[in-house]
Scaffold this motif. Sequence first.
Motif, PDB file in Angstrom:
ATOM      1  N   PHE A 248      25.298  -7.474  -4.931  1.00 45.35           N
ATOM      2  CA  PHE A 248      24.019  -8.026  -4.471  1.00 45.35           C
ATOM      3  C   PHE A 248      24.083  -8.549  -3.037  1.00 45.35           C
ATOM      4  O   PHE A 248      23.129  -8.403  -2.283  1.00 45.35           O
ATOM      5  CB  PHE A 248      23.606  -9.159  -5.426  1.00 45.35           C
ATOM      6  CG  PHE A 248      22.295  -9.818  -5.109  1.00 45.35           C
ATOM      7  CD1 PHE A 248      21.091  -9.258  -5.538  1.00 45.35           C
ATOM      8  CD2 PHE A 248      22.244 -11.005  -4.382  1.00 45.35           C
ATOM      9  CE1 PHE A 248      19.871  -9.863  -5.243  1.00 45.35           C
ATOM     10  CE2 PHE A 248      21.030 -11.613  -4.086  1.00 45.35           C
ATOM     11  CZ  PHE A 248      19.844 -11.044  -4.533  1.00 45.35           C
TER      12      PHE A 248
ATOM     13  N   ALA B  34      15.770 -12.636  -8.020  1.00 44.86           N
ATOM     14  CA  ALA B  34      16.127 -11.391  -7.328  1.00 44.86           C
ATOM     15  C   ALA B  34      17.322 -10.694  -7.994  1.00 44.86           C
ATOM     16  O   ALA B  34      17.311  -9.476  -8.164  1.00 44.86           O
ATOM     17  CB  ALA B  34      16.428 -11.684  -5.857  1.00 44.86           C
ATOM     18  N   THR B  35      18.356 -11.462  -8.372  1.00 50.32           N
ATOM     19  CA  THR B  35      19.512 -10.797  -9.007  1.00 50.32           C
ATOM     20  C   THR B  35      19.101 -10.190 -10.343  1.00 50.32           C
ATOM     21  O   THR B  35      19.570  -9.116 -10.719  1.00 50.32           O
ATOM     22  CB  THR B  35      20.707 -11.761  -9.222  1.00 50.32           C
ATOM     23  OG1 THR B  35      20.379 -12.741 -10.208  1.00 50.32           O
ATOM     24  CG2 THR B  35      21.126 -12.453  -7.939  1.00 50.32           C
TER      25      THR B  35
ATOM     26  N   LYS C 187      16.008  -9.164 -11.261  1.00 48.67           N
ATOM     27  CA  LYS C 187      15.143  -7.987 -11.077  1.00 48.67           C
ATOM     28  C   LYS C 187      15.976  -6.752 -10.702  1.00 48.67           C
ATOM     29  O   LYS C 187      15.723  -5.658 -11.198  1.00 48.67           O
ATOM     30  CB  LYS C 187      14.105  -8.257  -9.983  1.00 48.67           C
ATOM     31  CG  LYS C 187      12.994  -9.215 -10.392  1.00 48.67           C
ATOM     32  CD  LYS C 187      12.065  -9.450  -9.191  1.00 48.67           C
ATOM     33  CE  LYS C 187      10.983 -10.460  -9.516  1.00 48.67           C
ATOM     34  NZ  LYS C 187      10.110 -10.682  -8.342  1.00 48.67           N
ATOM     35  N   GLU C 188      16.948  -6.945  -9.803  1.00 53.42           N
ATOM     36  CA  GLU C 188      17.767  -5.783  -9.412  1.00 53.42           C
ATOM     37  C   GLU C 188      18.494  -5.202 -10.624  1.00 53.42           C
ATOM     38  O   GLU C 188      18.568  -3.985 -10.795  1.00 53.42           O
ATOM     39  CB  GLU C 188      18.794  -6.176  -8.330  1.00 53.42           C
ATOM     40  CG  GLU C 188      18.197  -6.266  -6.949  1.00 53.42           C
ATOM     41  CD  GLU C 188      19.242  -6.240  -5.835  1.00 53.42           C
ATOM     42  OE1 GLU C 188      20.386  -5.792  -6.072  1.00 53.42           O
ATOM     43  OE2 GLU C 188      18.904  -6.670  -4.712  1.00 53.42           O
ATOM     44  N   GLN C 189      19.032  -6.081 -11.465  1.00 56.11           N
ATOM     45  CA  GLN C 189      19.784  -5.566 -12.603  1.00 56.11           C
ATOM     46  C   GLN C 189      18.853  -4.994 -13.670  1.00 56.11           C
ATOM     47  O   GLN C 189      19.212  -4.051 -14.369  1.00 56.11           O
ATOM     48  CB  GLN C 189      20.695  -6.650 -13.185  1.00 56.11           C
ATOM     49  CG  GLN C 189      21.687  -6.148 -14.225  1.00 56.11           C
ATOM     50  CD  GLN C 189      22.586  -5.023 -13.706  1.00 56.11           C
ATOM     51  OE1 GLN C 189      22.750  -4.841 -12.493  1.00 56.11           O
ATOM     52  NE2 GLN C 189      23.133  -4.230 -14.612  1.00 56.11           N
TER      53      GLN C 189
END
Lengths: 444, 120
Positions: free
Chosen positions: A214, A256-257, A259-261
């Motif tokens: 990330f 944010a972490t 949502k990315e995953q």
Amino acid sequence: MHSIRIGSGAGYSGDRIEPAIELAERGGLDYLVFECLAERTIALAQQVRRRDPDGGYDPLLATRMGAVLGPCRRNGVRIVTNMGAANPLAAAAATRAVARSLGLDGLRIAAVTGDDVLEAARAADVALEEGGTLRSLGDRVLSANAYIGAFPIAEALAAGADVVITGRAADPALFLGPMVHAFGWAADDWDALGRGTMAGHLLECAGQVTGGYFADPGVKDVPGLARLGFPIGEVSADGELLVTKLPGTGGLVSAATVKEQLLYEIHDPARYYQPDVVADFSGVRVEEAGPDRVRVRGGRGAARTGLLKTSIGYVDSCIGEGQISYAGPGAVERGRLALDIVRDRLALTGVRASEMQFDLIGLDALHGDRLSRGHAPYEVRLRVAGRTVTLEEAARIGNEVETLYTNGPAGGGGAWKSAREIVAVASALLPESAVRPIVTLLEA
Amino acid sequence: MKLRDIAHSRSGDKGNISNISVIAFDETDYPFLAEHVTAARVAAHFDGIVTGTVTRYELPALGALNFVLTGALGGGVTRSLALDAHGKGMSSALLDLELPDLELPAPDRHPNNQNGGERP
């Protein structure tokens, strides 16, 4: 039970060990899950098992179990893992041996088998997503393993297992199994299974939801990546999820972490195909509930397809590769000259390759030269790779790079070469009726 | 301005397919992303690298888009000749995409603003 806490102890077979120990010791967990089985790994493990009937499971199994069995026993944490790879029964026996050596008498270890569907896949001559059928791969086929779901894992937990070891299982199912067991979700409670799958998907890559994969300095900063804490998922009986990590560990859990995953390795977010359910992430909402605490709501599910994804491992080809570096003024030009020399040499010496790749690392190796727009790096590393039928032929590619030392442009350094046989994976679908999971219980 | 100024991204792999998420730092920028980061623009950005199709999925509840690129990983992760067989770097490549400047300077948009993160 109102809610359970599931820790994620590994996101791939070689992952760090200490974050799982921290989770086992002070995570307040009910379950600790280790996802250690990449697509191709099971085919390689099958090759090992053929040479050694007691082998073919994850090479780090004894190390990981030795590190966490004690604290897990003390704290009442049950373990679920796919470290069984091609031989869950042998992995269970090896885990029993570790438990006995630690004095953990009475520890119950379940092996879930039945994912090995090579005979059924051969009998059905299944169609491959990549084209052709299983038969078209001839005698190069090594393995066929179906992705089993959460219910055999839940069955093993219901039978009293402290440790559940599977072979090929869908990664999120390793987490969904404990939820099905704890909350008694029905096999057609699609929304609950969809939400549980979402939770499992978020947790299965361990550090990738707590700030790993990330960081981008100045844009997305993450503290303490050398001491990255692995995630804890607190799941309620209706499938609502809170993602967090232990205080004092490195990393970051943010909207944010998460949502990315959530979107990692997802195609259509409304149709995430799993053995137990078709999960729907399209309406998911993510909300920060405090430092390193993120709430995730709104997952749904629809009826499963009745088809199980099956990975077919086969010997594909050989790859030969060589690398060498150039630096200073004219580095790019010397690298280009070296590439031309290797091209000519491979033609002159009659190396037969069905596919070749010629890269200058630092300039065009990842995405071609158009996106790097011709900037001039201080140093470049030449990389030549080619696909061949035999290992001998593959070795000749690396040799033609290595000989640049004494035969190529000025200042070539750090040459390296390799030749390897490639076990690749093709995909097929099998009806779930062709797969019969079996739970076997051992006691230390 | 670059896509990287208003969004973050992660790439994943399955076989010969790469997926790249594009997630607004500030969910209110989602309509701008949806307008400008189209499947056609992503396909053009990866011209010559991706041999198949580009499909876009929209996730307004997350302020995110998800792009699915077929024929993107050199024939498939397990057999590719590429240095980055998984296409882990595809997300970084996409963040280099040029976008029209947003009219608002939006000093609060960036989550790392307090850490001195640069703004357009």
